[in-house]
Design a protein around this motif. Structure first.
Motif, mmCIF file in Angstrom:
data_model
loop_
_atom_site.group_PDB
_atom_site.id
_atom_site.type_symbol
_atom_site.label_atom_id
_atom_site.label_comp_id
_atom_site.label_asym_id
_atom_site.label_seq_id
_atom_site.Cartn_x
_atom_site.Cartn_y
_atom_site.Cartn_z
ATOM 1 N N ILE A 19 10.951 -2.865 -7.486
ATOM 2 C CA ILE A 19 10.148 -2.244 -6.428
ATOM 3 C C ILE A 19 11.006 -1.751 -5.264
ATOM 4 N N PRO A 20 11.941 -2.560 -4.721
ATOM 5 C CA PRO A 20 12.779 -2.029 -3.633
ATOM 6 C C PRO A 20 13.566 -0.791 -4.045
ATOM 7 N N ARG A 21 14.018 -0.742 -5.294
ATOM 8 C CA ARG A 21 14.777 0.429 -5.758
ATOM 9 C C ARG A 21 13.868 1.642 -5.931
ATOM 10 N N PHE A 22 12.657 1.412 -6.408
ATOM 11 C CA PHE A 22 11.707 2.520 -6.531
ATOM 12 C C PHE A 22 11.398 3.108 -5.158
ATOM 13 N N LEU A 23 11.109 2.237 -4.201
ATOM 14 C CA LEU A 23 10.780 2.701 -2.850
ATOM 15 C C LEU A 23 11.954 3.438 -2.224
ATOM 16 N N SER A 24 13.160 2.931 -2.479
ATOM 17 C CA SER A 24 14.353 3.581 -1.933
ATOM 18 C C SER A 24 14.528 4.976 -2.521
ATOM 19 N N MET A 25 14.320 5.121 -3.828
ATOM 20 C CA MET A 25 14.446 6.441 -4.466
ATOM 21 C C MET A 25 13.391 7.411 -3.932
ATOM 22 N N VAL A 26 12.171 6.904 -3.707
ATOM 23 C CA VAL A 26 11.108 7.768 -3.194
ATOM 24 C C VAL A 26 11.443 8.243 -1.783
ATOM 25 N N LYS A 27 11.888 7.322 -0.934
ATOM 26 C CA LYS A 27 12.197 7.688 0.450
ATOM 27 C C LYS A 27 13.375 8.657 0.531
ATOM 28 N N LYS A 28 14.383 8.427 -0.314
ATOM 29 C CA LYS A 28 15.567 9.285 -0.297
ATOM 30 C C LYS A 28 15.406 10.531 -1.158
ATOM 31 N N LYS A 29 14.273 10.606 -1.912
ATOM 32 C CA LYS A 29 14.041 11.710 -2.854
ATOM 33 C C LYS A 29 15.220 11.841 -3.818
ATOM 34 N N ASN A 37 21.507 0.881 -12.895
ATOM 35 C CA ASN A 37 20.958 -0.304 -13.540
ATOM 36 C C ASN A 37 21.979 -0.802 -14.565
ATOM 37 N N PHE A 38 22.641 -1.923 -14.284
ATOM 38 C CA PHE A 38 23.703 -2.427 -15.155
ATOM 39 C C PHE A 38 23.150 -2.898 -16.507
ATOM 40 N N THR A 39 21.929 -3.437 -16.515
ATOM 41 C CA THR A 39 21.347 -3.873 -17.786
ATOM 42 C C THR A 39 21.113 -2.687 -18.707
ATOM 43 N N ALA A 40 20.589 -1.589 -18.147
ATOM 44 C CA ALA A 40 20.392 -0.381 -18.950
ATOM 45 C C ALA A 40 21.724 0.201 -19.398
ATOM 46 N N ILE A 67 22.606 5.215 -14.832
ATOM 47 C CA ILE A 67 22.331 5.998 -13.624
ATOM 48 C C ILE A 67 20.848 6.335 -13.492
ATOM 49 N N PHE A 68 20.215 6.754 -14.593
ATOM 50 C CA PHE A 68 18.847 7.256 -14.511
ATOM 51 C C PHE A 68 17.802 6.311 -15.113
ATOM 52 N N GLY A 69 18.225 5.123 -15.552
ATOM 53 C CA GLY A 69 17.278 4.186 -16.156
ATOM 54 C C GLY A 69 16.139 3.821 -15.219
ATOM 55 N N ASN A 70 16.453 3.492 -13.957
ATOM 56 C CA ASN A 70 15.415 3.122 -13.003
ATOM 57 C C ASN A 70 14.467 4.278 -12.713
ATOM 58 N N LYS A 71 14.997 5.486 -12.636
ATOM 59 C CA LYS A 71 14.151 6.653 -12.394
ATOM 60 C C LYS A 71 13.181 6.865 -13.548
ATOM 61 N N LEU A 72 13.683 6.771 -14.781
ATOM 62 C CA LEU A 72 12.820 6.934 -15.943
ATOM 63 C C LEU A 72 11.753 5.848 -15.987
ATOM 64 N N TYR A 73 12.141 4.632 -15.613
ATOM 65 C CA TYR A 73 11.180 3.529 -15.622
ATOM 66 C C TYR A 73 10.125 3.714 -14.526
ATOM 67 N N SER A 112 0.820 -1.213 0.000
ATOM 68 C CA SER A 112 0.000 0.000 0.000
ATOM 69 C C SER A 112 0.852 1.261 0.000
ATOM 70 N N GLU A 113 2.163 1.111 0.141
ATOM 71 C CA GLU A 113 3.049 2.280 0.178
ATOM 72 C C GLU A 113 3.094 2.951 -1.194
ATOM 73 N N PRO A 114 2.943 4.267 -1.260
ATOM 74 C CA PRO A 114 2.868 4.939 -2.568
ATOM 75 C C PRO A 114 4.225 5.086 -3.254
ATOM 76 N N ILE A 115 4.226 4.900 -4.564
ATOM 77 C CA ILE A 115 5.377 5.170 -5.425
ATOM 78 C C ILE A 115 4.913 6.168 -6.475
ATOM 79 N N ASN A 116 5.356 7.409 -6.359
ATOM 80 C CA ASN A 116 4.905 8.474 -7.276
ATOM 81 C C ASN A 116 3.379 8.564 -7.327
ATOM 82 N N GLY A 117 2.729 8.376 -6.183
ATOM 83 C CA GLY A 117 1.286 8.559 -6.124
ATOM 84 C C GLY A 117 0.452 7.343 -6.464
ATOM 85 N N VAL A 118 1.083 6.176 -6.663
ATOM 86 C CA VAL A 118 0.321 4.946 -6.904
ATOM 87 C C VAL A 118 0.808 3.870 -5.938
ATOM 88 N N PRO A 119 -0.052 2.926 -5.532
ATOM 89 C CA PRO A 119 0.367 1.901 -4.571
ATOM 90 C C PRO A 119 1.451 0.995 -5.145
#
Length: 323
Positions: free
Chosen positions: A154-164, A170-173, A257-263, A131-138
């Motif tokens: 998901i863990p990386r998204f939540l970490s970026m949101v918490k740390k702003k 992302n090595f694949t990107a 560096i920014f692939g996960n943020k864009l995703y 239920s924790e929001p990521i950019n305004g969605v659960p």
């Protein structure tokens, strides 16, 4: 006086016994311990009085006595609320849409994120609150949209949101850049990056072809300073080649560096759009989840086709068929 033994207090949920000092609400008839009434200063079901609520006796087992405040009364459960992940407003759990902003909440109710019994419960391993929001969605909606690789994202998204923060490597990107974007259905970014990479490779191949054909046997012997002094056009081309090589490396680094943020931004934008469509169409939670899974996930076929085209062009360029 009515016998309230084996019935529970509307405030604390503890079962009454023959020694309980009971106070009855004059509005709805809900029974309370006298101490509970004094502590609250009003009926525990006060919120329901405007709805002509009448307390109904609910017998509980002896085990409820030891449960203390965990044994919720009927009036407490009837007004359980859901926090909207978009606007933060409270809406009764029985409602499908947020009363403040209209966000589709049916899929946020208890049990909406349950997986089939055959699927391992990885959320406990990764300690994710769906239920924790990521950019305004659960996070639960993002997990459905991402698909099988949610344990990574998901863990990386939540970490970026918490740390702003916008940084999460992302090595694949980093190694596949445009192909990774296409595989995650970010087709615009993917096509632009692949075209840029092909143009850079095409110029590099063309330059070295002209360089070798112009200098002939001197190609391996001429020094940098001789090239700058005697072959100004070739020297300018060499500087451009160095710049494009640097640009190529910078592009790869920025993708990593920014692939996960864009995703993450892509996921939240798509989910909000799907939610708006579901709200307008009054879709069921099952239909909403199906749309999430269909719109998200991995586009393996497009990524493979793009990869084959990319490497085919590189082969043509490097084999000298165009020069």
């Amino acid at each position: 006086m009515k016998d309230y033994r084996n019935m529970s207090c509307a405030a604390c949920g503890v079962v009454f016994d023959e020694h309980s000092d009971i106070v009855i609400c004059p509005e709805c008839g809900a029974p309370h311990h006298r101490e509970c009434w004094k502590e609250k200063g009003h009926c525990a079901c006060e919120d329901q009085h405007s709805e002509q609520y009448e307390w109904q006796p609910e017998k509980t087992s002896d085990s409820a006595n030891s449960a203390g405040s965990d044994g919720a009364s009927s009036c407490e459960s009837s007004r359980e609320m859901i926090i909207c992940p978009v606007c933060g407003g409270e809406t009764p759990k029985s409602e499908d849409y947020c009363e403040r902003c209209g966000y589709y909440l049916a899929h946020s109710r208890e049990g909406a994120y349950e997986r089939p019994t055959s699927e391992p419960d990885f959320s406990k391993l990764f300690d994710i609150d769906e239920s924790e929001p990521i950019n305004g969605v659960p996070a639960g909606d993002v997990k459905k949209f991402v698909g099988n690789m949610w344990m990574y994202y998901i863990p990386r998204f939540l970490s970026m949101v918490k740390k702003k923060s916008s940084v999460s490597f992302n090595f694949t990107a980093f190694f596949t850049n445009g192909l990774w974007f296409i595989s995650r259905k970010m087709y615009g970014w993917g096509v632009v990056l692949l075209i840029l990479m092909m143009l850079i490779t095409g110029y590099q191949t063309y330059y070295y072809s002209v360089f070798n054909s112009t200098l002939g046997s001197l190609a391996n012997e001429i020094t940098f300073f001789q090239l700058m002094r005697d072959y100004k056009v070739l020297f300018g081309g060499l500087m451009l080649n160095y710049f494009l090589t640097l640009l190529e490396n910078v592009m790869m680094l920025l993708c990593g560096i920014f692939g996960n943020k864009l995703y993450m931004n892509f996921c939240s934008k798509k989910i909000k759009k799907i939610n708006a469509q579901a709200t307008a169409a009054h879709s069921t939670p099952e239909q909403f989840n199906q749309r999430l899974e269909s719109a998200g996930g991995v586009s393996a076929l497009y990524a493979i086709c793009a990869g084959l085209c990319y490497f085919a062009v590189l082969y043509v360029l490097k084999s000298g068929l165009l020069f």
